[in-house]
Design a protein around this motif. Structure first.
Motif, PDB file in Angstrom:
ATOM      1  N   THR A  43      44.811  26.262  41.697  1.00 52.21           N
ATOM      2  CA  THR A  43      45.102  26.373  40.310  1.00 52.21           C
ATOM      3  C   THR A  43      44.770  27.122  39.814  1.00 52.21           C
ATOM      4  N   ASP A  44      42.901  26.272  39.014  1.00 51.47           N
ATOM      5  CA  ASP A  44      41.738  27.137  38.351  1.00 51.47           C
ATOM      6  C   ASP A  44      41.335  28.419  38.055  1.00 51.47           C
ATOM      7  N   ALA A  45      41.339  28.221  39.572  1.00 52.03           N
ATOM      8  CA  ALA A  45      40.836  29.571  39.831  1.00 52.03           C
ATOM      9  C   ALA A  45      41.554  30.604  40.329  1.00 52.03           C
ATOM     10  N   VAL A  46      42.600  30.398  40.588  1.00 52.41           N
ATOM     11  CA  VAL A  46      43.412  31.475  40.430  1.00 52.41           C
ATOM     12  C   VAL A  46      43.923  32.177  39.057  1.00 52.41           C
ATOM     13  N   ALA A  47      44.416  30.961  38.254  1.00 58.50           N
ATOM     14  CA  ALA A  47      44.355  31.618  37.278  1.00 58.50           C
ATOM     15  C   ALA A  47      43.295  32.557  36.760  1.00 58.50           C
ATOM     16  N   ARG A  48      41.959  31.688  36.329  1.00 55.04           N
ATOM     17  CA  ARG A  48      40.703  32.479  36.550  1.00 55.04           C
ATOM     18  C   ARG A  48      40.386  34.084  36.785  1.00 55.04           C
ATOM     19  N   ILE A  49      41.381  33.970  38.264  1.00 53.07           N
ATOM     20  CA  ILE A  49      41.097  35.920  38.206  1.00 53.07           C
ATOM     21  C   ILE A  49      42.021  36.687  38.124  1.00 53.07           C
ATOM     22  N   GLY A  50      43.555  35.982  38.276  1.00 52.17           N
ATOM     23  CA  GLY A  50      44.218  36.418  37.255  1.00 52.17           C
ATOM     24  C   GLY A  50      43.914  37.055  36.397  1.00 52.17           C
ATOM     25  N   LEU A  51      43.322  36.676  35.202  1.00 51.75           N
ATOM     26  CA  LEU A  51      43.165  37.223  34.222  1.00 51.75           C
ATOM     27  C   LEU A  51      41.572  38.376  34.251  1.00 51.75           C
ATOM     28  N   ALA A  52      41.274  38.416  34.962  1.00 49.28           N
ATOM     29  CA  ALA A  52      39.875  39.219  35.203  1.00 49.28           C
ATOM     30  C   ALA A  52      41.012  40.225  34.951  1.00 49.28           C
ATOM     31  N   ASP A  53      41.574  41.228  34.671  1.00 46.94           N
ATOM     32  CA  ASP A  53      41.454  42.530  34.563  1.00 46.94           C
ATOM     33  C   ASP A  53      41.617  42.637  32.691  1.00 46.94           C
ATOM     34  N   VAL A  54      41.366  41.965  32.072  1.00 43.49           N
ATOM     35  CA  VAL A  54      41.494  41.757  30.907  1.00 43.49           C
ATOM     36  C   VAL A  54      39.784  41.811  30.438  1.00 43.49           C
ATOM     37  N   VAL A  55      39.030  42.783  30.035  1.00 42.73           N
ATOM     38  CA  VAL A  55      37.947  43.047  29.780  1.00 42.73           C
ATOM     39  C   VAL A  55      37.356  41.846  28.797  1.00 42.73           C
ATOM     40  N   ALA A  56      36.953  40.726  28.222  1.00 38.69           N
ATOM     41  CA  ALA A  56      36.576  39.640  27.904  1.00 38.69           C
ATOM     42  C   ALA A  56      36.664  38.354  29.561  1.00 38.69           C
ATOM     43  N   PHE A  57      37.464  38.828  30.347  1.00 40.86           N
ATOM     44  CA  PHE A  57      37.250  37.810  31.134  1.00 40.86           C
ATOM     45  C   PHE A  57      37.020  38.343  32.980  1.00 40.86           C
ATOM     46  N   ALA A  58      36.699  39.586  32.574  1.00 42.03           N
ATOM     47  CA  ALA A  58      36.165  40.321  33.684  1.00 42.03           C
ATOM     48  C   ALA A  58      34.892  39.504  34.294  1.00 42.03           C
ATOM     49  N   LEU A  59      35.172  39.427  36.269  1.00 46.24           N
ATOM     50  CA  LEU A  59      34.610  38.377  36.501  1.00 46.24           C
ATOM     51  C   LEU A  59      33.304  38.824  37.418  1.00 46.24           C
ATOM     52  N   THR A  60      32.057  37.913  36.651  1.00 43.87           N
ATOM     53  CA  THR A  60      30.762  38.725  37.221  1.00 43.87           C
ATOM     54  C   THR A  60      30.199  37.985  38.821  1.00 43.87           C
ATOM     55  N   ALA A  61      29.816  38.415  39.111  1.00 48.26           N
ATOM     56  CA  ALA A  61      28.766  37.929  40.238  1.00 48.26           C
ATOM     57  C   ALA A  61      28.715  36.495  39.901  1.00 48.26           C
ATOM     58  N   SER A  62      28.308  35.916  39.314  1.00 51.12           N
ATOM     59  CA  SER A  62      28.021  34.618  39.148  1.00 51.12           C
ATOM     60  C   SER A  62      29.211  33.792  38.752  1.00 51.12           C
ATOM     61  N   ASP A  63      30.423  34.715  37.924  1.00 49.50           N
ATOM     62  CA  ASP A  63      31.541  33.918  38.267  1.00 49.50           C
ATOM     63  C   ASP A  63      31.802  33.858  39.273  1.00 49.50           C
ATOM     64  N   ILE A  64      31.937  34.512  40.415  1.00 49.55           N
ATOM     65  CA  ILE A  64      32.389  34.397  41.542  1.00 49.55           C
ATOM     66  C   ILE A  64      31.952  33.672  42.216  1.00 49.55           C
ATOM     67  N   GLU A  65      30.927  33.531  42.538  1.00 51.26           N
ATOM     68  CA  GLU A  65      29.971  32.205  42.515  1.00 51.26           C
ATOM     69  C   GLU A  65      30.011  30.944  42.450  1.00 51.26           C
ATOM     70  N   SER A  66      29.970  30.527  41.135  1.00 49.21           N
ATOM     71  CA  SER A  66      30.784  29.776  40.400  1.00 49.21           C
ATOM     72  C   SER A  66      32.038  29.142  41.199  1.00 49.21           C
ATOM     73  N   LEU A  67      32.831  29.872  40.945  1.00 47.24           N
ATOM     74  CA  LEU A  67      34.143  29.441  41.351  1.00 47.24           C
ATOM     75  C   LEU A  67      34.565  29.317  43.068  1.00 47.24           C
ATOM     76  N   LEU A  68      33.835  30.464  44.057  1.00 51.29           N
ATOM     77  CA  LEU A  68      33.338  29.839  45.302  1.00 51.29           C
ATOM     78  C   LEU A  68      32.938  28.416  45.584  1.00 51.29           C
ATOM     79  N   GLU A  69      32.108  27.782  44.909  1.00 55.72           N
ATOM     80  CA  GLU A  69      31.423  26.227  44.553  1.00 55.72           C
ATOM     81  C   GLU A  69      32.007  25.663  44.594  1.00 55.72           C
TER      82      GLU A  69
END
Length: 80
Positions: A43-69
């Motif tokens: 749930t947390d990961a899906v919610a985070r991904i859903g916010l990625a179209d907001v500039v303040a919550f853009a997904l970085t490579a580091s964010d993706i690696e953290s979510l995958l981990e």
């Protein structure tokens, strides 16, 4: 469709490889949240991904690696 940690990891990997756009990834996450059929450890990961179209919550490579981990760790944790 049941949204599991495995499915979320696969979507993130598709995005990393350029197989889907950020807009498609965000749309998928938003749809998943609307349907609400998400396993609790995803749930947390899906919610985070859903916010990625907001500039303040853009997904970085580091964010993706953290979510995958986190998703991998959550999936490996023994269930009570």
């Amino acid at each position: 469709m049941l949204i599991t940690s495995d499915l979320v990891r696969e979507k993130l990997r598709q995005f990393q490889r350029g197989g889907i756009t950020q807009a498609a990834l965000v749309a998928w996450a938003e749809q998943a949240m609307q349907e609400g059929n998400i396993v609790s450890d995803a749930t947390d990961a899906v919610a985070r991904i859903g916010l990625a179209d907001v500039v303040a919550f853009a997904l970085t490579a580091s964010d993706i690696e953290s979510l995958l981990e986190k998703l991998t760790t959550a999936n490996a944790a023994p269930r009570a």
